[in-house]
Design a protein around this motif. Sequence first.
Motif, PDB file in Angstrom:
ATOM      1  N   ASP A  18      23.762  28.537  33.078  1.00 58.10           N
ATOM      2  CA  ASP A  18      22.450  28.929  33.586  1.00 58.10           C
ATOM      3  C   ASP A  18      21.309  28.892  32.574  1.00 58.10           C
ATOM      4  OD1 ASP A  18      23.724  29.315  36.049  1.00 58.10           O
ATOM      5  OD2 ASP A  18      24.144  31.417  35.584  1.00 58.10           O
ATOM      6  N   VAL A  19      21.514  28.255  31.422  1.00 60.78           N
ATOM      7  CA  VAL A  19      20.439  28.051  30.452  1.00 60.78           C
ATOM      8  C   VAL A  19      20.520  26.624  29.908  1.00 60.78           C
ATOM      9  CG1 VAL A  19      20.246  30.485  29.800  1.00 60.78           C
ATOM     10  CG2 VAL A  19      21.779  28.989  28.523  1.00 60.78           C
ATOM     11  N   MET A  20      19.484  26.201  29.193  1.00 59.97           N
ATOM     12  CA  MET A  20      19.506  24.874  28.591  1.00 59.97           C
ATOM     13  C   MET A  20      20.440  24.875  27.383  1.00 59.97           C
ATOM     14  SD  MET A  20      15.622  23.431  28.907  1.00 59.97           S
ATOM     15  CE  MET A  20      14.847  24.811  28.102  1.00 59.97           C
ATOM     16  N   PRO A  21      21.237  23.819  27.218  1.00 59.45           N
ATOM     17  CA  PRO A  21      22.210  23.792  26.118  1.00 59.45           C
ATOM     18  C   PRO A  21      21.631  23.295  24.796  1.00 59.45           C
ATOM     19  CG  PRO A  21      22.641  21.996  27.647  1.00 59.45           C
ATOM     20  CD  PRO A  21      21.496  22.783  28.209  1.00 59.45           C
ATOM     21  N   TRP A  22      20.336  23.241  24.663  1.00 55.43           N
ATOM     22  CA  TRP A  22      19.687  22.789  23.427  1.00 55.43           C
ATOM     23  C   TRP A  22      18.425  23.604  23.227  1.00 55.43           C
ATOM     24  CZ3 TRP A  22      20.487  19.341  27.571  1.00 55.43           C
ATOM     25  CH2 TRP A  22      19.434  19.290  28.477  1.00 55.43           C
ATOM     26  N   HIS A  23      17.891  23.530  22.032  1.00 49.42           N
ATOM     27  CA  HIS A  23      16.591  24.138  21.743  1.00 49.42           C
ATOM     28  C   HIS A  23      15.692  23.020  21.226  1.00 49.42           C
ATOM     29  CE1 HIS A  23      13.565  27.048  20.778  1.00 49.42           C
ATOM     30  NE2 HIS A  23      13.494  26.576  19.554  1.00 49.42           N
ATOM     31  N   LEU A  24      14.642  22.728  21.962  1.00 48.08           N
ATOM     32  CA  LEU A  24      13.732  21.642  21.615  1.00 48.08           C
ATOM     33  C   LEU A  24      12.295  22.100  21.876  1.00 48.08           C
ATOM     34  CD1 LEU A  24      13.778  18.668  20.629  1.00 48.08           C
ATOM     35  CD2 LEU A  24      13.741  18.007  23.043  1.00 48.08           C
ATOM     36  N   PRO A  25      11.646  22.684  20.857  1.00 47.10           N
ATOM     37  CA  PRO A  25      10.297  23.207  21.043  1.00 47.10           C
ATOM     38  C   PRO A  25       9.297  22.187  21.595  1.00 47.10           C
ATOM     39  CG  PRO A  25      11.207  24.031  19.001  1.00 47.10           C
ATOM     40  CD  PRO A  25      12.176  23.004  19.521  1.00 47.10           C
ATOM     41  N   ASN A  26       9.431  20.909  21.202  1.00 46.89           N
ATOM     42  CA  ASN A  26       8.522  19.888  21.751  1.00 46.89           C
ATOM     43  C   ASN A  26       8.593  19.848  23.273  1.00 46.89           C
ATOM     44  OD1 ASN A  26       7.613  19.004  19.278  1.00 46.89           O
ATOM     45  ND2 ASN A  26       8.833  17.142  19.254  1.00 46.89           N
ATOM     46  N   ASP A  27       9.801  19.943  23.823  1.00 48.69           N
ATOM     47  CA  ASP A  27       9.947  19.900  25.271  1.00 48.69           C
ATOM     48  C   ASP A  27       9.381  21.162  25.910  1.00 48.69           C
ATOM     49  OD1 ASP A  27      10.904  18.834  27.834  1.00 48.69           O
ATOM     50  OD2 ASP A  27      12.286  20.534  27.728  1.00 48.69           O
ATOM     51  N   LEU A  28       9.608  22.311  25.287  1.00 43.02           N
ATOM     52  CA  LEU A  28       9.043  23.553  25.823  1.00 43.02           C
ATOM     53  C   LEU A  28       7.516  23.476  25.850  1.00 43.02           C
ATOM     54  CD1 LEU A  28      11.383  26.115  24.042  1.00 43.02           C
ATOM     55  CD2 LEU A  28      11.539  25.282  26.404  1.00 43.02           C
ATOM     56  N   GLN A  29       6.916  22.885  24.813  1.00 45.64           N
ATOM     57  CA  GLN A  29       5.461  22.728  24.767  1.00 45.64           C
ATOM     58  C   GLN A  29       4.995  21.728  25.835  1.00 45.64           C
ATOM     59  OE1 GLN A  29       3.403  24.615  22.671  1.00 45.64           O
ATOM     60  NE2 GLN A  29       1.873  23.833  24.097  1.00 45.64           N
ATOM     61  N   PHE A  30       5.751  20.645  26.014  1.00 45.30           N
ATOM     62  CA  PHE A  30       5.426  19.666  27.059  1.00 45.30           C
ATOM     63  C   PHE A  30       5.464  20.333  28.437  1.00 45.30           C
ATOM     64  CE2 PHE A  30       6.856  16.557  30.233  1.00 45.30           C
ATOM     65  CZ  PHE A  30       5.822  15.625  30.141  1.00 45.30           C
ATOM     66  N   PHE A  31       6.502  21.117  28.690  1.00 45.66           N
ATOM     67  CA  PHE A  31       6.634  21.838  29.958  1.00 45.66           C
ATOM     68  C   PHE A  31       5.431  22.757  30.160  1.00 45.66           C
ATOM     69  CE2 PHE A  31       7.891  25.410  32.553  1.00 45.66           C
ATOM     70  CZ  PHE A  31       8.569  24.822  33.610  1.00 45.66           C
ATOM     71  N   LYS A  32       5.086  23.507  29.129  1.00 43.51           N
ATOM     72  CA  LYS A  32       3.956  24.432  29.228  1.00 43.51           C
ATOM     73  C   LYS A  32       2.659  23.674  29.516  1.00 43.51           C
ATOM     74  CE  LYS A  32       1.236  27.765  26.628  1.00 43.51           C
ATOM     75  NZ  LYS A  32       0.986  28.389  25.325  1.00 43.51           N
ATOM     76  N   ASN A  33       2.380  22.646  28.718  1.00 39.93           N
ATOM     77  CA  ASN A  33       1.134  21.899  28.883  1.00 39.93           C
ATOM     78  C   ASN A  33       1.047  21.229  30.253  1.00 39.93           C
ATOM     79  OD1 ASN A  33       0.471  22.600  26.269  1.00 39.93           O
ATOM     80  ND2 ASN A  33       1.001  20.611  25.402  1.00 39.93           N
ATOM     81  N   THR A  34       2.173  20.778  30.776  1.00 43.86           N
ATOM     82  CA  THR A  34       2.188  20.051  32.039  1.00 43.86           C
ATOM     83  C   THR A  34       2.065  20.990  33.237  1.00 43.86           C
ATOM     84  OG1 THR A  34       3.573  18.352  31.007  1.00 43.86           O
ATOM     85  CG2 THR A  34       3.472  18.343  33.401  1.00 43.86           C
ATOM     86  N   THR A  35       2.692  22.147  33.164  1.00 40.12           N
ATOM     87  CA  THR A  35       2.752  23.030  34.335  1.00 40.12           C
ATOM     88  C   THR A  35       1.693  24.133  34.354  1.00 40.12           C
ATOM     89  OG1 THR A  35       4.385  24.509  33.293  1.00 40.12           O
ATOM     90  CG2 THR A  35       5.239  22.648  34.603  1.00 40.12           C
ATOM     91  N   GLU A  36       1.039  24.398  33.233  1.00 40.38           N
ATOM     92  CA  GLU A  36       0.061  25.487  33.190  1.00 40.38           C
ATOM     93  C   GLU A  36      -1.017  25.319  34.252  1.00 40.38           C
ATOM     94  OE1 GLU A  36      -0.678  28.071  29.208  1.00 40.38           O
ATOM     95  OE2 GLU A  36      -1.467  26.060  29.199  1.00 40.38           O
ATOM     96  N   ASN A  37      -1.443  26.446  34.798  1.00 41.39           N
ATOM     97  CA  ASN A  37      -2.495  26.513  35.817  1.00 41.39           C
ATOM     98  C   ASN A  37      -2.087  25.822  37.120  1.00 41.39           C
ATOM     99  OD1 ASN A  37      -4.279  27.942  34.046  1.00 41.39           O
ATOM    100  ND2 ASN A  37      -4.627  25.993  33.013  1.00 41.39           N
ATOM    101  N   ASN A  38      -0.795  25.757  37.356  1.00 35.79           N
ATOM    102  CA  ASN A  38      -0.237  25.214  38.587  1.00 35.79           C
ATOM    103  C   ASN A  38       0.840  26.178  39.083  1.00 35.79           C
ATOM    104  OD1 ASN A  38      -1.458  22.419  39.076  1.00 35.79           O
ATOM    105  ND2 ASN A  38      -0.921  22.323  36.907  1.00 35.79           N
ATOM    106  N   THR A  39       1.642  25.736  40.033  1.00 38.54           N
ATOM    107  CA  THR A  39       2.725  26.545  40.582  1.00 38.54           C
ATOM    108  C   THR A  39       4.051  25.930  40.188  1.00 38.54           C
ATOM    109  OG1 THR A  39       1.403  27.324  42.457  1.00 38.54           O
ATOM    110  CG2 THR A  39       3.799  27.354  42.735  1.00 38.54           C
ATOM    111  N   ILE A  40       5.016  26.789  39.841  1.00 42.11           N
ATOM    112  CA  ILE A  40       6.376  26.325  39.559  1.00 42.11           C
ATOM    113  C   ILE A  40       7.326  26.963  40.573  1.00 42.11           C
ATOM    114  CG2 ILE A  40       5.983  25.794  37.118  1.00 42.11           C
ATOM    115  CD1 ILE A  40       7.271  28.454  36.375  1.00 42.11           C
TER     116      ILE A  40
END
Length: 164
Positions: A18-40
């Motif tokens: 139930d969690v991601m098997p890696w830690h990749l801050p670049n992807d977390l930042q991409f997710f944040k930048n892409t989804t911010e101010n929208n609905t998930i």
Amino acid sequence: MLAAIWAQDENGLIGKEDVMPWHLPNDLQFFKNTTENNTIVMGRTTFEGMNKRALPNRQTIILTTDKHYQADNVIVMHCIAEVLNYEKNYDGIVFITGGSKVYDSFLPYCDIIYRTVIHESFEGDTYIPEVNWDDWTMIDISEGTLDEKNNYSHSFETYKRKQN
């Protein structure tokens, strides 16, 4: 507009227990930048894997069959039709964010896919459902930066559904 966003390894793995098997801050930042101010939109298990924490600057919808489910700072919905109706009346982008069953339910309705591919293989138990890539056109790809915090080669890909 309905979009799906996920990170996967070379084999389509998206999760472990139930969690991601890696830690990749670049992807977390991409997710944040892409989804911010929208609905998930995510399933209950995915939400609970995030410690039941709604992400800031996004409206969060939890999809669950549990009619009594409640959590702070989220909207709870119980079927695909509810989410699709919400999306019809929403000005921004509704992002499908997991897990596997939720992706499987919504991919037929998505217009855009944002996919991070981590060029490694990991151990896990949850995979992205089969995608018919003949239905999609890649419209963007960029390589992620490797550094001391991001030690897995990765790329960010964007696909648009082909028009019939």
